[in-house]
Design an enzyme around this catalytic site. Structure first.
Site, PDB file in Angstrom:
ATOM      1  CB  SER A  67      -1.010  -0.024   1.186  1.00 20.97           C
ATOM      2  OG  SER A  67      -1.737  -1.051   1.188  1.00 20.97           O
TER       3      SER A  67
ATOM      4  CG  LEU B 154     -20.930   7.462 -43.262  1.00 19.78           C
ATOM      5  CD1 LEU B 154     -20.902   8.753 -43.472  1.00 19.78           C
ATOM      6  CD2 LEU B 154     -20.970   7.076 -41.691  1.00 19.78           C
TER       7      LEU B 154
ATOM      8  CB  SER C 170     -18.836  -3.471 -41.455  1.00 24.40           C
ATOM      9  OG  SER C 170     -18.799  -3.031 -42.801  1.00 24.40           O
TER      10      SER C 170
END
Length: 633
Positions: A32, A468, A541
């Site tokens: 720690s 697109l 895709s």
């Protein structure tokens, strides 16, 4: 300990040469915040007086400025320098330190303690033989202690030192020490840590580091250095079955054919029977060749070139293994995966996987669960984020030789690499193979691809239309299929919307679902191409990784990426389905081009500019391209 005075840059090579034949121990320190790691490492470096690389540059320079170079580096200067590194944020990376004693050389990985640096601890621990876990005597066993111990166990580090530090601040109390050791031992048994040595110490005061401290007369165990010098590591590796991943195939002339690599476990001798995996071919060791001459025996850790008595095929990535103690060979596994990527893990996304000296393609299926490393609680999950650890099923694109990670870290561990950025995004530890990987075999058929090609009169092909929404993919694909049909070609059009009515109706539009959508379509397209068809796949895709995976699965000679290139403002003006309007109103989440990215092809086989090319013209351009590739006459 060795104490070369006045160590400067010119002395380093000579110093290392004197220690060249010593065995080496790699270990990590973890704990720690403020448990004393910098102080412990600084004390070890100070006592050995061997500081080089990053320490030498900064700390020796400061020493010279202060006029103390004739006296060696000051302990406070060392600790201050290490602490300063942490303040500057250098703990984001793993810092490696080097020192040597009369018995052994050491490399210590100084790993960061914070949970957000889990991946850095994994990096440092991946080659470590031992872990030193610091516990502040005033605070006892903390959540951080448990987390680091779990990671140590997971990563297969078999030797652990519990350094109960700052004991001077609790008056060197044996009761405090015993209570901490008792609590830790109970936890260690739960997670399978067996070889645990507990040492009471004060790193700052030097108690029980190099010499047994008079302040702890009740402690009769070894000092830290004594334990580090004597812990047996190589014997464990030597006792395991022989394994050598092939790094290089040497064939300088027809009279010599050798296979080079590092022996990762076991011992090999001339005459030993070995098997080459995954092929399964068997032979015997003829010679063990090194730069210093042939060896009668080579142990784990030695890099050698092995020649065989028989002429058999061996390639880089193959494993030479003891014929009477073979590793498994499989392509599907259950494994622990530590995720190191900034971008979350996506089930079924193809990643490169390096296991041993072999590189394969890997896909992680939906994780079975992830582990809260602070509480060891297991929770269901669909993915893994940065620094998370999960148990997953993983499949490779070919069978590989392996051992369970707990038996052999070198043949049971792997890393996952992003195919596009080439960055390491995950580390894995194989638990076991999945039984079904041994029970599923490819069935040979008599009617092959050539027979179907002859019957159809053309070669198979997958035309992958990407772009697109609204770019015109489906319109062009539909027109192209009409033209191909007129030429007598056998075709099938796979349209993005159409397959979501059936095959992929269970999938949404999250990034993970998009990856799975394209994976399924790719498999269908490949089967259709195998049937001899010209397949037209019309899908947004959006991710390059999935499109490249599709190309690899189908084969470059049968795959043609068609980029339907339309500016987003033009596609949005067309908006034939009203999807952009819904996305802009916030009614449609994860819409490509609006709130989800589209990664344009960098090197498409064909680019169609729909602002200047009509669907009919695009169809004719693609047909000419297919003729040029010899797909159609």
């Amino acid at each position: 300990m060795t104490s070369p005075s006045n160590l400067i840059a010119d002395d380093i090579e000579q110093y290392l040469a004197r220690h060249a034949n010593k065995s080496m121990l790699r270990f990590i320190t973890c704990g720690s915040v403020d448990d004393g790691k910098s102080t412990l490492i600084g004390r070890l470096l100070y006592e050995s007086k061997l500081v080089f690389e990053d320490q030498l540059t900064a700390l020796e320079a400061d020493s010279r400025k202060s006029g103390t170079q004739g006296e060696g580096l000051d302990f406070a200067l060392l600790v201050d320098g290490l602490a300063a590194e942490r303040e500057q944020g250098i703990t984001i990376d793993v810092a490696y330190r080097y020192f040597s004693t009369e018995q052994r050389k050491f490399v210590v990985a100084d790993t960061p303690g914070h949970e957000q640096y889990t991946r850095n601890m994994v990096t440092g621990a991946s080659t470590a033989d031992l872990a030193v876990i610091l516990i502040d005597a005033r605070k006892g066993v903390l959540t951080q202690t448990r987390r680091h111990s779990y990671l140590v166990s997971l990563l297969g580090i078999r030797h652990v030192v519990i350094a109960v530090n700052k004991l001077d601040l609790v008056d060197y109390s044996q009761q405090v020490f015993d209570e901490i050791v008792s609590e830790y031992t109970s936890f260690a048994n739960e997670i399978g840590l067996a070889n645990v040595v507990a040492i009471p110490m004060s790193a700052y005061m030097g108690d029980n580091l190099t010499d047994r401290s008079p302040n702890t007369p009740w402690y009769q165990g070894p000092t830290l250095i004594e334990h580090l010098e004597t812990v047996e590591i190589s014997e464990e590796l030597a006792g395991s079955p022989f394994r050598m991943p092939v790094q290089w195939v040497n064939r300088p002339d027809l009279d010599f054919r050798g296979f080079s690599g590092q022996i990762v476990s076991g011992v090999v001798r001339p005459g030993d029977r070995v098997r080459v995996l995954p092929s399964g071919k068997e032979s015997a060791v003829a010679r063990i060749v090194t730069m210093d001459g042939d060896l009668d025996e080579a142990p784990a850790g030695r890099s050698v070139t092995i020649t065989l008595t028989d002429e058999i095929d061996v390639s880089r990535g193959d494993v030479l293994a003891a014929a009477d103690a073979l590793p498994g060979v499989a392509d599907q596994f259950e494994a622990h995966v530590v995720w190191m990527g900034e971008h979350e893990m996506l089930p079924e996304r193809p990643y490169l996987c390096q296991i041993g000296t072999m590189t394969v393609q890997a896909r992680i299926t939906k994780p079975k669960y992830k582990v809260n490393v602070n509480t060891l609680e297991k929770t269901a999950t669909n993915t893994l984020a940065l620094n998370e650890i999960g148990v997953c099923n993983i499949s490779f694109d070919r069978p590989v030789p392996f051992d369970a990670y707990r038996a052999n870290r070198d043949t049971g561990g792997f890393i996952l690499i992003d195919r596009l950025t080439n960055t390491t995004v995950g580390a894995g530890m194989i638990a076991h193979s999945l039984r079904r990987s041994d029970n599923i075999h490819w069935q040979a058929v008599d009617v092959n691809e050539q027979a179907r090609q002859t019957l159809n009169g053309h070669r198979p092909q997958v035309l992958w239309f990407t772009g697109l929404s609204g770019s015109g993919k489906s319109t062009i694909a539909n027109e192209l299929e009409r033209q191909l049909y007129a030429l007598g070609c056998h075709t099938y059009l796979l349209d993005g919307d159409n397959v979501r009515h059936g095959l992929n109706r269970d999938l949404g539009f999250t990034e993970a679902d998009r990856v799975e959508n394209i994976r399924r379509v790719t498999e269908v397209a490949r089967l259709m191409a195998d049937a001899g068809l010209i397949v037209l796949a019309s899908f947004i895709s959006p991710f390059r990784a999935e499109r490249e995976a599709a190309r690899e699965l189908v084969g470059s000679d049968q795959f043609c990426e068609v980029f339907v290139d339309t500016p987003i403002d033009v596609a949005e003006q067309r908006d034939p389905k009203g999807l952009y309007k819904k996305a802009r109103r916030g009614e449609l989440a994860n819409f490509t081009g609006v709130d989800s990215p589209y990664e344009s092809p960098e090197h498409p086989d064909l680019r169609i500019d729909t602002t200047a090319t009509s669907p009919e013209e695009a169809g004719r351009l693609i047909i000419e391209h297919l003729r040029g590739r010899g797909v159609i006459a």
